[in-house]
Design a protein around this motif. Structure first.
Motif, PDB file in Angstrom:
ATOM      1  N   TRP A   1      -5.400   5.958  -1.020  1.00 58.45           N
ATOM      2  CA  TRP A   1      -4.245   5.080  -1.072  1.00 58.45           C
ATOM      3  C   TRP A   1      -4.275   4.206  -2.325  1.00 58.45           C
ATOM      4  O   TRP A   1      -5.296   4.131  -3.017  1.00 58.45           O
ATOM      5  CB  TRP A   1      -4.199   4.194   0.186  1.00 58.45           C
ATOM      6  N   HIS A   2      -3.148   3.586  -2.601  1.00 54.93           N
ATOM      7  CA  HIS A   2      -3.001   2.737  -3.786  1.00 54.93           C
ATOM      8  C   HIS A   2      -2.485   1.376  -3.335  1.00 54.93           C
ATOM      9  O   HIS A   2      -1.562   1.287  -2.529  1.00 54.93           O
ATOM     10  CB  HIS A   2      -2.000   3.360  -4.774  1.00 54.93           C
ATOM     11  N   MET A   3      -3.095   0.322  -3.870  1.00 54.93           N
ATOM     12  CA  MET A   3      -2.713  -1.023  -3.457  1.00 54.93           C
ATOM     13  C   MET A   3      -2.224  -1.841  -4.638  1.00 54.93           C
ATOM     14  O   MET A   3      -2.816  -1.805  -5.721  1.00 54.93           O
ATOM     15  CB  MET A   3      -3.909  -1.748  -2.828  1.00 54.93           C
ATOM     16  N   TYR A   4      -1.136  -2.573  -4.421  1.00 54.22           N
ATOM     17  CA  TYR A   4      -0.639  -3.534  -5.393  1.00 54.22           C
ATOM     18  C   TYR A   4      -0.576  -4.912  -4.754  1.00 54.22           C
ATOM     19  O   TYR A   4      -0.169  -5.062  -3.598  1.00 54.22           O
ATOM     20  CB  TYR A   4       0.770  -3.161  -5.870  1.00 54.22           C
ATOM     21  N   ILE A   5      -1.001  -5.901  -5.502  1.00 56.47           N
ATOM     22  CA  ILE A   5      -0.744  -7.292  -5.141  1.00 56.47           C
ATOM     23  C   ILE A   5       0.408  -7.743  -6.018  1.00 56.47           C
ATOM     24  O   ILE A   5       0.359  -7.620  -7.257  1.00 56.47           O
ATOM     25  CB  ILE A   5      -1.987  -8.166  -5.361  1.00 56.47           C
TER      26      ILE A   5
ATOM     27  N   LEU B   1       0.842  -1.190   0.000  1.00 55.60           N
ATOM     28  CA  LEU B   1       0.000   0.000   0.000  1.00 55.60           C
ATOM     29  C   LEU B   1       0.878   1.241   0.000  1.00 55.60           C
ATOM     30  O   LEU B   1       1.840   1.325   0.772  1.00 55.60           O
ATOM     31  CB  LEU B   1      -0.889   0.025   1.253  1.00 55.60           C
ATOM     32  N   PHE B   2       0.541   2.202  -0.885  1.00 56.35           N
ATOM     33  CA  PHE B   2       1.243   3.486  -0.955  1.00 56.35           C
ATOM     34  C   PHE B   2       0.244   4.611  -0.722  1.00 56.35           C
ATOM     35  O   PHE B   2      -0.913   4.526  -1.147  1.00 56.35           O
ATOM     36  CB  PHE B   2       1.836   3.724  -2.350  1.00 56.35           C
ATOM     37  N   SER B   3       0.689   5.686  -0.128  1.00 54.91           N
ATOM     38  CA  SER B   3      -0.150   6.881  -0.036  1.00 54.91           C
ATOM     39  C   SER B   3      -0.100   7.676  -1.337  1.00 54.91           C
ATOM     40  O   SER B   3      -0.991   8.483  -1.613  1.00 54.91           O
ATOM     41  CB  SER B   3       0.295   7.763   1.134  1.00 54.91           C
ATOM     42  N   ILE B   4       0.956   7.470  -2.128  1.00 54.13           N
ATOM     43  CA  ILE B   4       1.043   8.037  -3.469  1.00 54.13           C
ATOM     44  C   ILE B   4       1.580   6.933  -4.389  1.00 54.13           C
ATOM     45  O   ILE B   4       2.066   5.905  -3.916  1.00 54.13           O
ATOM     46  CB  ILE B   4       1.972   9.275  -3.531  1.00 54.13           C
ATOM     47  N   ARG B   5       1.479   7.136  -5.708  1.00 52.86           N
ATOM     48  CA  ARG B   5       1.991   6.123  -6.625  1.00 52.86           C
ATOM     49  C   ARG B   5       3.522   6.134  -6.587  1.00 52.86           C
ATOM     50  O   ARG B   5       4.162   7.163  -6.795  1.00 52.86           O
ATOM     51  CB  ARG B   5       1.512   6.393  -8.057  1.00 52.86           C
ATOM     52  N   LEU B   6       4.108   4.972  -6.292  1.00 53.60           N
ATOM     53  CA  LEU B   6       5.561   4.823  -6.204  1.00 53.60           C
ATOM     54  C   LEU B   6       6.023   3.727  -7.151  1.00 53.60           C
ATOM     55  O   LEU B   6       5.240   2.853  -7.533  1.00 53.60           O
ATOM     56  CB  LEU B   6       5.962   4.442  -4.768  1.00 53.60           C
ATOM     57  N   PRO B   7       7.308   3.751  -7.534  1.00 56.49           N
ATOM     58  CA  PRO B   7       7.826   2.666  -8.376  1.00 56.49           C
ATOM     59  C   PRO B   7       7.779   1.339  -7.639  1.00 56.49           C
ATOM     60  O   PRO B   7       7.978   1.271  -6.423  1.00 56.49           O
ATOM     61  CB  PRO B   7       9.267   3.099  -8.668  1.00 56.49           C
ATOM     62  N   LEU B   8       7.503   0.263  -8.377  1.00 56.16           N
ATOM     63  CA  LEU B   8       7.385  -1.062  -7.782  1.00 56.16           C
ATOM     64  C   LEU B   8       8.745  -1.731  -7.657  1.00 56.16           C
ATOM     65  O   LEU B   8       9.660  -1.470  -8.446  1.00 56.16           O
ATOM     66  CB  LEU B   8       6.490  -1.944  -8.641  1.00 56.16           C
ATOM     67  N   PRO B   9       8.886  -2.637  -6.670  1.00 61.48           N
ATOM     68  CA  PRO B   9      10.105  -3.463  -6.619  1.00 61.48           C
ATOM     69  C   PRO B   9      10.074  -4.479  -7.752  1.00 61.48           C
ATOM     70  O   PRO B   9       9.047  -4.681  -8.395  1.00 61.48           O
ATOM     71  CB  PRO B   9       9.997  -4.144  -5.253  1.00 61.48           C
ATOM     72  N   GLY B  10      11.187  -5.142  -7.985  1.00 61.03           N
ATOM     73  CA  GLY B  10      11.229  -6.153  -9.043  1.00 61.03           C
ATOM     74  C   GLY B  10      10.305  -7.317  -8.726  1.00 61.03           C
ATOM     75  O   GLY B  10      10.321  -7.844  -7.615  1.00 61.03           O
ATOM     76  N   ASN B  11       9.466  -7.696  -9.686  1.00 63.14           N
ATOM     77  CA  ASN B  11       8.520  -8.790  -9.457  1.00 63.14           C
ATOM     78  C   ASN B  11       8.047  -9.329 -10.800  1.00 63.14           C
ATOM     79  O   ASN B  11       8.226  -8.701 -11.853  1.00 63.14           O
ATOM     80  CB  ASN B  11       7.323  -8.312  -8.634  1.00 63.14           C
ATOM     81  N   ASP B  12       7.423 -10.496 -10.767  1.00 62.42           N
ATOM     82  CA  ASP B  12       6.945 -11.129 -11.991  1.00 62.42           C
ATOM     83  C   ASP B  12       5.477 -10.839 -12.266  1.00 62.42           C
ATOM     84  O   ASP B  12       5.015 -10.995 -13.390  1.00 62.42           O
ATOM     85  CB  ASP B  12       7.132 -12.648 -11.886  1.00 62.42           C
ATOM     86  N   TYR B  13       4.739 -10.437 -11.246  1.00 62.14           N
ATOM     87  CA  TYR B  13       3.302 -10.236 -11.385  1.00 62.14           C
ATOM     88  C   TYR B  13       2.875  -9.097 -10.480  1.00 62.14           C
ATOM     89  O   TYR B  13       3.363  -8.958  -9.355  1.00 62.14           O
ATOM     90  CB  TYR B  13       2.551 -11.517 -10.978  1.00 62.14           C
ATOM     91  N   TRP B  14       1.963  -8.252 -10.981  1.00 63.33           N
ATOM     92  CA  TRP B  14       1.329  -7.251 -10.129  1.00 63.33           C
ATOM     93  C   TRP B  14      -0.089  -6.968 -10.615  1.00 63.33           C
ATOM     94  O   TRP B  14      -0.409  -7.130 -11.790  1.00 63.33           O
ATOM     95  CB  TRP B  14       2.135  -5.950 -10.056  1.00 63.33           C
ATOM     96  N   ALA B  15      -0.943  -6.561  -9.676  1.00 67.68           N
ATOM     97  CA  ALA B  15      -2.289  -6.099  -9.980  1.00 67.68           C
ATOM     98  C   ALA B  15      -2.582  -4.917  -9.075  1.00 67.68           C
ATOM     99  O   ALA B  15      -2.230  -4.921  -7.880  1.00 67.68           O
ATOM    100  CB  ALA B  15      -3.314  -7.206  -9.754  1.00 67.68           C
ATOM    101  N   TYR B  16      -3.234  -3.900  -9.640  1.00 65.16           N
ATOM    102  CA  TYR B  16      -3.440  -2.629  -8.939  1.00 65.16           C
ATOM    103  C   TYR B  16      -4.898  -2.431  -8.566  1.00 65.16           C
ATOM    104  O   TYR B  16      -5.806  -2.823  -9.307  1.00 65.16           O
ATOM    105  CB  TYR B  16      -2.983  -1.467  -9.823  1.00 65.16           C
ATOM    106  N   ARG B  17      -5.130  -1.803  -7.413  1.00 65.24           N
ATOM    107  CA  ARG B  17      -6.468  -1.376  -6.982  1.00 65.24           C
ATOM    108  C   ARG B  17      -6.383   0.003  -6.371  1.00 65.24           C
ATOM    109  O   ARG B  17      -5.419   0.323  -5.656  1.00 65.24           O
ATOM    110  CB  ARG B  17      -7.023  -2.308  -5.905  1.00 65.24           C
ATOM    111  N   ALA B  18      -7.389   0.821  -6.646  1.00 64.31           N
ATOM    112  CA  ALA B  18      -7.508   2.114  -5.973  1.00 64.31           C
ATOM    113  C   ALA B  18      -8.191   1.908  -4.630  1.00 64.31           C
ATOM    114  O   ALA B  18      -9.199   1.204  -4.543  1.00 64.31           O
ATOM    115  CB  ALA B  18      -8.312   3.082  -6.825  1.00 64.31           C
ATOM    116  N   LEU B  19      -7.633   2.532  -3.588  1.00 62.33           N
ATOM    117  CA  LEU B  19      -8.207   2.435  -2.243  1.00 62.33           C
ATOM    118  C   LEU B  19      -8.505   3.833  -1.715  1.00 62.33           C
ATOM    119  O   LEU B  19      -8.046   4.224  -0.643  1.00 62.33           O
ATOM    120  CB  LEU B  19      -7.254   1.712  -1.291  1.00 62.33           C
ATOM    121  N   GLY B  20      -9.241   4.604  -2.461  1.00 62.53           N
ATOM    122  CA  GLY B  20      -9.511   5.972  -2.047  1.00 62.53           C
ATOM    123  C   GLY B  20      -8.255   6.804  -2.173  1.00 62.53           C
ATOM    124  O   GLY B  20      -7.717   6.989  -3.267  1.00 62.53           O
TER     125      GLY B  20
END
Length: 902
Positions: free
Chosen positions: A746-750, A725-744
């Motif tokens: 905040w911003h959430m990535y799986i 979870l980020f309070s602002i959009r930040l660069p992601l760490p290295g990963n093979d898969y991600w999915a994004y959701r808006a949380l008001g």
């Protein structure tokens, strides 16, 4: 046109009630905006004939999707912000240069069912009458062009003969290839209410999947994908063989039916063969045929399962023939009903938004119609032949034949088949202009010129729904910053091309009046679309326009425009002979499973999302129903591949590959899989479903076959999974898969990946946003919790585990904002001592009720939807989740009965 500061946008809603329409599906629901609890809450318009106050969950969340977050607010040229004059000058300059150097067919417009009719009208007028090319097509090509082609070749006009009222007075409703409970929820609710009032009403659902819609059905036929045409052909043969054709009606009102019916009898009279081909029981096949044969008041609803096929026009034509054969058309409670995908797909068809149409439903291949349109417009030219349909348009862009494309209010990089080729084509096109309300779509990113267009709430004009009902979509928000309506943008470009006098529209009402005049111009009753009764309407008439079904050729004694509920009541059609025309059809051309690609992929929508989520993706609660992209599989297929529900898997075809979660669905046929169309590169790492789909199209309509794509599925192994979870959009760490959701706010990535995360590097990367850290690390990344803060306020939260981490979303989002929350509780992600969140799926979005709560209520004695509603509030607001509640009632009761037997 007054601009207001962007921060004041929400305050610009009028305190009075504003009657407008929903911007989502083709139901065309009326929406009323009023002030409640200090929020701008949309409610269903009780006076609108499409919905009578009903709303689906997407409509009820409209207020959560307006505002300026993510909006395109200023014109941009070649990556730099500029003013409107400069941007429009550049569009006109590049357009003119392209035409002068390469000719008008080197230019294309790709428009959208999200446009209002007035926007559509001026775009089509500019392209076909002034640029002189028919290279304007619409994303309605992807959903409704098959229905258009079938109506035109059988009825002689693109005219849907039925109304929603017919669904409520029918004794048999057949739903061909429609998950209406999710795609057109309000119409489904009207049917459900009719069924509750008249239990004798029979409902047949024809769909390879057992969807939520099938929960209401008296008969579900889970046919093999691609065999609709054999099923309907067999129905016609059965009706003829059993003596159910209306010979008198056919003789008087149809032509070429004798030879076509003879061919149908010869190929489709063996019911056992049809049942085997469709892979359904002979008993159920006969039951369906007998119900149709014996039920006078029958409505056949067809949607994308029929349209999105390589044989779609033939399939749709056979549905029309079934009603002509029995004389069940133009009567109350009877008729074929093509239900539209988008809010204004019908309006786009009225003004010639498709590449093979002229305005006002006129024929682009008719010399007489071309003369009518050009004379009416007084235009310097008129297109001489059909233009490039959507698939061909982007192939021509790829080949370099089309060198300038203007894309309006749509996202073809996600929605078109072979989407990766579309992306590549646009990246090489010399000039890509995009008009959109959003700043970051997959298509906008490829634009050389970006034009900020009005969104829902700011638009003002008309739309036409599935039952031919024209409604006003009224603005209730001032235009933010430098945003402009699409019609204004198009007219400004036309002025710069030298056509100012013919595009001198001051407001949408001016455009609509011209649209009405053209519909009646030299129309002696030989053209179905006619709104001549609206000629000369005043600005006040337009502002106060009540929903009305075309044709509209008169007013009543009170001055209201008179609706036409149903067409062909007199048995007269719009063919040269005045008779409906039968055509032979071609069987057995659908794609089959291939050895390397053993599964058949079906694509479609889910309940709480719309198209590519540019709007619905802004709502936190709409993303709770399904938070990640997924592929549904039959449990036996999962077992054979050793896949578990929730596991990541790759889905690949000869065209491309996606990485998504596996979801178990026992309502699927073995060997069939389903994926939703909504996730784009803005919301997931690799989930653009249409990268998998081949550009195989119906030869008549040009509509792509999205419903049958051979695919392969393989497990994707990952070492770790994380929630970030980020309070602002930040660069992601290295990963093979991600999915994004808006949380008001905040911003959430799986996240998921195989490579070991470098936590020290991550902290360094995020050091500007986090000056303090707290963490729990169990070692070797088997389990880690991380909280980053700045000036004492949390700005980042991360949980990492070998499996999906457990957390309590609602609690954590509140706790992050509460300075009294302990760091230990934040690291845990839930109150100390609380039960772990099991990840239960949200069923009722309106009232935030998950599956566990509903299952618990059922286990404690609730045996009806009404009882579950009283205990949990699930299903008591918009009703979209009621089919899922019914399914849970059946499943839980079945499981408990099994336990007793054991």
């Amino acid at each position: 046109m007054r601009n207001i500061p962007v921060q004041d946008l929400s305050a610009s809603v009028s305190s009075s009630r504003v009657h407008t329409t929903c911007p989502y599906c083709g139901v065309g629901c009326g929406v009323t905006l009023s002030r409640q609890r200090n929020q701008d809450m949309p409610i269903g318009d009780e006076d609108h004939p499409a919905n009578f106050g009903r709303m689906c969950v997407k409509g009820s969340a409209l207020h959560e999707t307006i505002g300026v977050n993510g909006r395109l607010l200023h014109p941009e040229v070649d990556g730099k912000q500029t003013d409107w004059n400069s941007a429009l000058d550049r569009v006109a300059q590049r357009l003119q240069e392209t035409i002068e150097k390469y000719g008008p067919d080197a230019v294309a417009f790709y428009v959208s069912g999200q446009l209002l009719t007035e926007d559509y009208y001026v775009a089509n007028k500019l392209m076909k009458g002034y640029i002189g090319s028919a290279n304007i097509d619409t994303n309605s090509r992807l959903c409704m062009s098959t229905a258009v082609a079938a109506h035109k070749r059988v009825f002689g006009a693109d005219a849907v003969p039925t109304s929603y009222e017919d669904l409520e007075s029918a004794d048999l409703i057949i739903l061909y290839g429609s998950n209406m409970a999710w795609t057109h929820p309000v119409v489904y609710q009207r049917i459900a209410a009719a069924k509750a009032a008249r239990p004798e009403l029979k409902i047949v659902v024809i769909d390879p999947r057992r969807t939520s819609t099938a929960e209401l059905a008296d008969l579900h036929l889970p046919i093999k994908p691609g065999t609709d045409i054999e099923l309907i052909d067999g129905l016609l043969a059965y009706l003829i063989n059993e003596g159910h054709e209306d010979s008198a009606y056919l003789k008087k009102h149809a032509e070429d039916y004798e030879s076509v019916c003879q061919q149908i009898i010869e190929r489709s009279s063996n019911l056992s063969d049809i049942a085997e081909t469709c892979d359904i029981s002979l008993e159920n096949l006969k039951r369906f045929y007998q119900w149709f044969a014996n039920t006078e008041k029958t409505v056949s609803v067809f949607s994308q399962g029929i349209n999105q096929s390589s044989r779609g026009v033939d399939q749709a034509s056979l549905i029309l023939y079934s009603h002509l054969l029995t004389g069940r058309i133009g009567q109350e409670g009877s008729g074929p009903f093509s239900i539209t995908g988008q809010p204004n797909a019908m309006g786009g068809r009225e003004v010639g938004g498709l590449a093979n149409q002229l305005a006002a439903h006129m024929n682009i291949e008719s010399e007489a119609h071309k003369e009518i349109v050009q004379t009416f417009w007084g235009s310097p030219t008129i297109c001489q032949s059909p233009g490039a349909k959507a698939i061909d348009m982007f192939r021509q862009i790829e080949e370099g034949t089309i060198k300038f494309v203007w894309i309006m209010a749509t996202n073809p990089v996600v929605s078109l088949p072979e989407a990766e080729r579309v992306k590549s084509a646009l990246s090489r096109c010399p000039t890509v202009v995009v008009s959109d309300c959003m700043a970051e779509t997959d298509t906008v990113r490829l634009a050389h010129i970006k034009l900020p267009a009005a969104g829902w709430g700011e638009k003002d004009g008309t739309v036409t729904n599935s039952e031919r009902r024209i409604s006003r979509q009224r603005s209730f928000l001032d235009l933010p910053a430098e945003v402009k309506p699409d019609w204004w943008i198009i007219c400004q470009v036309a002025e710069r091309l030298g056509f100012a006098s013919d595009f001198n529209f001051a407001k949408p009402a001016d455009i609509f009046r011209e649209h009405a005049r053209l519909s009646a111009y030299k129309n002696k009753g030989d053209r179905a679309f006619n709104i001549g009764g609206m000629i000369g309407m005043s600005d006040m008439d337009y502002d106060q326009l009540k929903p009305v079904q075309w044709p509209v050729i008169d007013r009543d004694s009170d001055g209201n425009f008179v609706s036409t509920k149903r067409l062909f009541t007199d048995g007269l059609f719009y063919t040269p002979s005045g008779k409906a025309k039968f055509h032979d059809v071609v069987l057995d051309t659908s794609p089959r499973r291939q050895g390397a690609f053993p599964f058949m992929l079906n694509t479609g929508r889910i309940r709480d999302q719309w198209h590519t989520m540019t709007r619905t993706g802004l709502s936190r609660r709409l993303q709770k129903h399904y938070s990640e992209p997924f592929v549904e599989m039959h449990p036996d297929d999962m077992k054979a591949l050793e896949l578990q529900s929730g596991q990541l898997a790759s889905v690949s075809s000869p065209q491309g590959s996606c990485t998504v979660r596996v979801s178990e669905h026992d309502g699927l046929r073995k060997g069939d899989v389903f994926m939703p169309i909504h996730w784009s590169d803005s919301f997931a790492s690799a989930a653009r479903t249409d990268t998998l789909v081949a550009a195989i199209c119906d030869p008549i309509s040009g509509q792509p076959a999205f419903k049958q794509t051979p695919v392969e599925i393989k497990s994707v192994k990952v070492r770790w999974q994380a929630i970030l979870l980020f309070s602002i959009r930040l660069p992601l760490p290295g990963n093979d898969y991600w999915a994004y959701r808006a949380l008001g706010d905040w911003h959430m990535y799986i996240l998921a990946g195989n490579a070991r995360l470098d936590i020290k590097q991550m902290k360094k990367q995020w050091r500007k946003q986090c000056d303090q850290w707290a963490e729990v690390d169990a070692g070797d990344q088997a389990m880690m919790r991380l909280v980053g803060s700045r000036q004492g306020r949390p700005t980042l939260w991360m949980a990492l585990h070998e499996e999906m981490p457990q957390w309590n979303e609602d609690w954590l989002l509140d706790a992050i904002k509460n300075p009294e929350t302990s760091m230990r509780a934040l690291l845990l992600g839930m109150p100390l001592g609380a039960r772990l969140n099991k990840g239960s799926a949200q069923i009722c979005t309106c009232n935030q009720v998950d599956e566990d709560r509903i299952t618990e209520a059922i286990s404690k004695g609730c045996s009806t939807v009404e009882c579950v509603g009283k205990k949990t509030r699930a299903g008591t607001t918009c009703g979209s989740c009621i089919p899922e509640i019914r399914k849970l009632l059946t499943r839980v009761n079945s499981d408990e009965q099994e336990e007793v037997l054991c």
